[in-house]
Write a protein that holds these residues in place. Sequence first.
Motif, PDB file in Angstrom:
ATOM      1  N   GLU A  92       0.830  -1.208   0.000  1.00 31.90           N
ATOM      2  CA  GLU A  92       0.000   0.000   0.000  1.00 31.90           C
ATOM      3  C   GLU A  92       0.865   1.260   0.000  1.00 31.90           C
ATOM      4  OE1 GLU A  92      -3.295   2.274   2.799  1.00 31.90           O
ATOM      5  OE2 GLU A  92      -2.613   0.279   3.355  1.00 31.90           O
ATOM      6  N   ILE A  93       1.892   1.276   0.834  1.00 26.42           N
ATOM      7  CA  ILE A  93       2.780   2.442   0.898  1.00 26.42           C
ATOM      8  C   ILE A  93       3.549   2.594  -0.416  1.00 26.42           C
ATOM      9  CG2 ILE A  93       4.767   3.453   2.081  1.00 26.42           C
ATOM     10  CD1 ILE A  93       3.745   2.039   4.649  1.00 26.42           C
ATOM     11  N   ALA A  94       4.019   1.485  -0.978  1.00 30.29           N
ATOM     12  CA  ALA A  94       4.738   1.538  -2.260  1.00 30.29           C
ATOM     13  C   ALA A  94       3.820   2.069  -3.355  1.00 30.29           C
ATOM     14  CB  ALA A  94       5.270   0.161  -2.633  1.00 30.29           C
ATOM     15  N   GLY A  95       2.560   1.665  -3.337  1.00 24.44           N
ATOM     16  CA  GLY A  95       1.591   2.186  -4.310  1.00 24.44           C
ATOM     17  C   GLY A  95       1.384   3.689  -4.158  1.00 24.44           C
ATOM     18  N   LYS A  96       1.356   4.155  -2.913  1.00 21.30           N
ATOM     19  CA  LYS A  96       1.206   5.599  -2.681  1.00 21.30           C
ATOM     20  C   LYS A  96       2.427   6.353  -3.196  1.00 21.30           C
ATOM     21  CE  LYS A  96      -1.992   5.501   1.202  1.00 21.30           C
ATOM     22  NZ  LYS A  96      -2.211   5.867   2.606  1.00 21.30           N
ATOM     23  N   PHE A  97       3.614   5.776  -2.990  1.00 20.48           N
ATOM     24  CA  PHE A  97       4.828   6.410  -3.523  1.00 20.48           C
ATOM     25  C   PHE A  97       4.763   6.495  -5.050  1.00 20.48           C
ATOM     26  CE2 PHE A  97       7.345   5.442   0.455  1.00 20.48           C
ATOM     27  CZ  PHE A  97       7.756   6.745   0.688  1.00 20.48           C
ATOM     28  N   ARG A  98       4.316   5.428  -5.698  1.00 20.81           N
ATOM     29  CA  ARG A  98       4.248   5.411  -7.167  1.00 20.81           C
ATOM     30  C   ARG A  98       3.194   6.382  -7.697  1.00 20.81           C
ATOM     31  NH1 ARG A  98       4.138  -0.237  -6.262  1.00 20.81           N
ATOM     32  NH2 ARG A  98       6.228  -1.085  -6.342  1.00 20.81           N
ATOM     33  N   ASP A  99       2.059   6.495  -6.992  1.00 20.12           N
ATOM     34  CA  ASP A  99       0.948   7.331  -7.457  1.00 20.12           C
ATOM     35  C   ASP A  99       1.166   8.818  -7.196  1.00 20.12           C
ATOM     36  OD1 ASP A  99      -0.271   5.018  -8.250  1.00 20.12           O
ATOM     37  OD2 ASP A  99      -1.603   4.889  -6.506  1.00 20.12           O
ATOM     38  N   SER A 100       2.064   9.152  -6.292  1.00 20.05           N
ATOM     39  CA  SER A 100       2.262  10.560  -5.944  1.00 20.05           C
ATOM     40  C   SER A 100       3.465  11.126  -6.696  1.00 20.05           C
ATOM     41  CB  SER A 100       2.460  10.708  -4.439  1.00 20.05           C
ATOM     42  OG  SER A 100       3.608  10.013  -4.011  1.00 20.05           O
ATOM     43  N   ASN A 101       3.411  12.431  -6.938  1.00 21.83           N
ATOM     44  CA  ASN A 101       4.548  13.075  -7.597  1.00 21.83           C
ATOM     45  C   ASN A 101       5.534  13.644  -6.586  1.00 21.83           C
ATOM     46  OD1 ASN A 101       2.835  15.093  -6.779  1.00 21.83           O
ATOM     47  ND2 ASN A 101       2.766  16.150  -8.728  1.00 21.83           N
ATOM     48  N   ALA A 102       5.145  13.657  -5.311  1.00 23.20           N
ATOM     49  CA  ALA A 102       6.031  14.105  -4.240  1.00 23.20           C
ATOM     50  C   ALA A 102       5.586  13.461  -2.941  1.00 23.20           C
ATOM     51  CB  ALA A 102       6.005  15.621  -4.115  1.00 23.20           C
ATOM     52  N   ALA A 103       6.521  13.376  -1.996  1.00 17.80           N
ATOM     53  CA  ALA A 103       6.217  12.879  -0.658  1.00 17.80           C
ATOM     54  C   ALA A 103       7.047  13.684   0.329  1.00 17.80           C
ATOM     55  CB  ALA A 103       6.537  11.395  -0.544  1.00 17.80           C
ATOM     56  N   VAL A 104       6.385  14.137   1.406  1.00 14.78           N
ATOM     57  CA  VAL A 104       7.083  14.922   2.426  1.00 14.78           C
ATOM     58  C   VAL A 104       7.028  14.145   3.737  1.00 14.78           C
ATOM     59  CG1 VAL A 104       7.188  17.114   3.656  1.00 14.78           C
ATOM     60  CG2 VAL A 104       6.438  17.076   1.277  1.00 14.78           C
ATOM     61  N   LEU A 105       8.210  13.861   4.290  1.00 11.90           N
ATOM     62  CA  LEU A 105       8.326  13.105   5.523  1.00 11.90           C
ATOM     63  C   LEU A 105       8.364  14.073   6.702  1.00 11.90           C
ATOM     64  CD1 LEU A 105       8.763  10.202   6.597  1.00 11.90           C
ATOM     65  CD2 LEU A 105      11.201  10.641   6.466  1.00 11.90           C
ATOM     66  N   THR A 106       7.504  13.834   7.693  1.00 11.08           N
ATOM     67  CA  THR A 106       7.419  14.715   8.855  1.00 11.08           C
ATOM     68  C   THR A 106       7.499  13.909  10.140  1.00 11.08           C
ATOM     69  OG1 THR A 106       5.014  14.587   8.994  1.00 11.08           O
ATOM     70  CG2 THR A 106       5.933  16.332   7.619  1.00 11.08           C
ATOM     71  N   GLU A 107       7.804  14.608  11.219  1.00 11.98           N
ATOM     72  CA  GLU A 107       7.723  14.037  12.555  1.00 11.98           C
ATOM     73  C   GLU A 107       6.549  14.711  13.241  1.00 11.98           C
ATOM     74  OE1 GLU A 107      10.225  14.065  16.674  1.00 11.98           O
ATOM     75  OE2 GLU A 107      11.350  13.797  14.821  1.00 11.98           O
ATOM     76  N   TYR A 108       5.664  13.925  13.791  1.00 10.96           N
ATOM     77  CA  TYR A 108       4.434  14.459  14.360  1.00 10.96           C
ATOM     78  C   TYR A 108       4.393  14.365  15.882  1.00 10.96           C
ATOM     79  CZ  TYR A 108       3.110   9.582  14.798  1.00 10.96           C
ATOM     80  OH  TYR A 108       3.076   8.262  15.136  1.00 10.96           O
ATOM     81  N   ARG A 109       5.495  14.035  16.523  1.00 13.47           N
ATOM     82  CA  ARG A 109       5.537  13.851  17.973  1.00 13.47           C
ATOM     83  C   ARG A 109       5.018  15.112  18.675  1.00 13.47           C
ATOM     84  NH1 ARG A 109      11.206  12.545  19.682  1.00 13.47           N
ATOM     85  NH2 ARG A 109      10.659  10.575  18.732  1.00 13.47           N
ATOM     86  N   GLY A 110       4.034  14.927  19.552  1.00 13.07           N
ATOM     87  CA  GLY A 110       3.496  16.048  20.313  1.00 13.07           C
ATOM     88  C   GLY A 110       2.212  16.620  19.743  1.00 13.07           C
ATOM     89  N   LEU A 111       1.803  16.181  18.565  1.00 11.70           N
ATOM     90  CA  LEU A 111       0.546  16.670  17.996  1.00 11.70           C
ATOM     91  C   LEU A 111      -0.616  15.833  18.523  1.00 11.70           C
ATOM     92  CD1 LEU A 111       1.483  17.254  14.245  1.00 11.70           C
ATOM     93  CD2 LEU A 111       1.154  18.976  16.009  1.00 11.70           C
ATOM     94  N   THR A 112      -1.723  16.493  18.769  1.00 12.10           N
ATOM     95  CA  THR A 112      -2.911  15.778  19.225  1.00 12.10           C
ATOM     96  C   THR A 112      -3.643  15.202  18.023  1.00 12.10           C
ATOM     97  OG1 THR A 112      -4.323  17.730  19.060  1.00 12.10           O
ATOM     98  CG2 THR A 112      -3.163  17.392  21.159  1.00 12.10           C
ATOM     99  N   VAL A 113      -4.593  14.334  18.306  1.00 15.93           N
ATOM    100  CA  VAL A 113      -5.393  13.738  17.235  1.00 15.93           C
ATOM    101  C   VAL A 113      -6.177  14.831  16.511  1.00 15.93           C
ATOM    102  CG1 VAL A 113      -7.295  12.163  16.748  1.00 15.93           C
ATOM    103  CG2 VAL A 113      -5.527  11.506  18.385  1.00 15.93           C
ATOM    104  N   ALA A 114      -6.671  15.813  17.256  1.00 14.45           N
ATOM    105  CA  ALA A 114      -7.419  16.913  16.640  1.00 14.45           C
ATOM    106  C   ALA A 114      -6.526  17.733  15.704  1.00 14.45           C
ATOM    107  CB  ALA A 114      -8.008  17.813  17.723  1.00 14.45           C
TER     108      ALA A 114
END
Length: 176
Positions: A12-34
């Motif tokens: 699934e992740i490989a398919g998303k990489f193939r289907d997208s023209n860009a991908a941005v990797l982030t760190e979300y530590r400390g963010l709430t679900v909202a």
Amino acid sequence: MARPDKAAAVAEIAGKFRDSNAAVLTEYRGLTVAQLKELRRSLSGNATYAVVKNTLTGIAAKEAGVEGLDADLKGPSAIAFVTGDPVTAAKGLRDFAKANPALVIKGGVLDGRPMSAAEITKLADLESREVLLAKVAGGLKATLTRAAYAFSAKPAQVARVIDALRQKQESEGAAA
């Protein structure tokens, strides 16, 4: 997680990489679900934002032929898979990161080329695609207008000289 589940997640992740023209990797530590829900909503037109497992993402990236993400796959990671305008998605992530300092942009990939966090910030500083296209069109129109004026200037000068000669001959003929 069972092995078939991991294989499905990698596919699934490989398919998303193939289907997208860009991908941005982030760190979300400390963010709430909202806050994550708000980020997903702000990116909804141009990108999908998904929390991922680093090892599975590394394997999926290799399967999809994406290089340069291995160094950034540390800590809690999430990826914005950009299917729309990369500039708009980068602006959305940058603006959200300014409002929520817990979101850290680690790096990414644009058209198969690895990008650092600083390069993604530069991408976010670009004007939108429509504005850049409008500037190019305006420049082309100005060039064409100057060319049309230059081509019409000489015939107009010749016409004025001929008209002046005609008027001079008429005035000399009337005086004689």
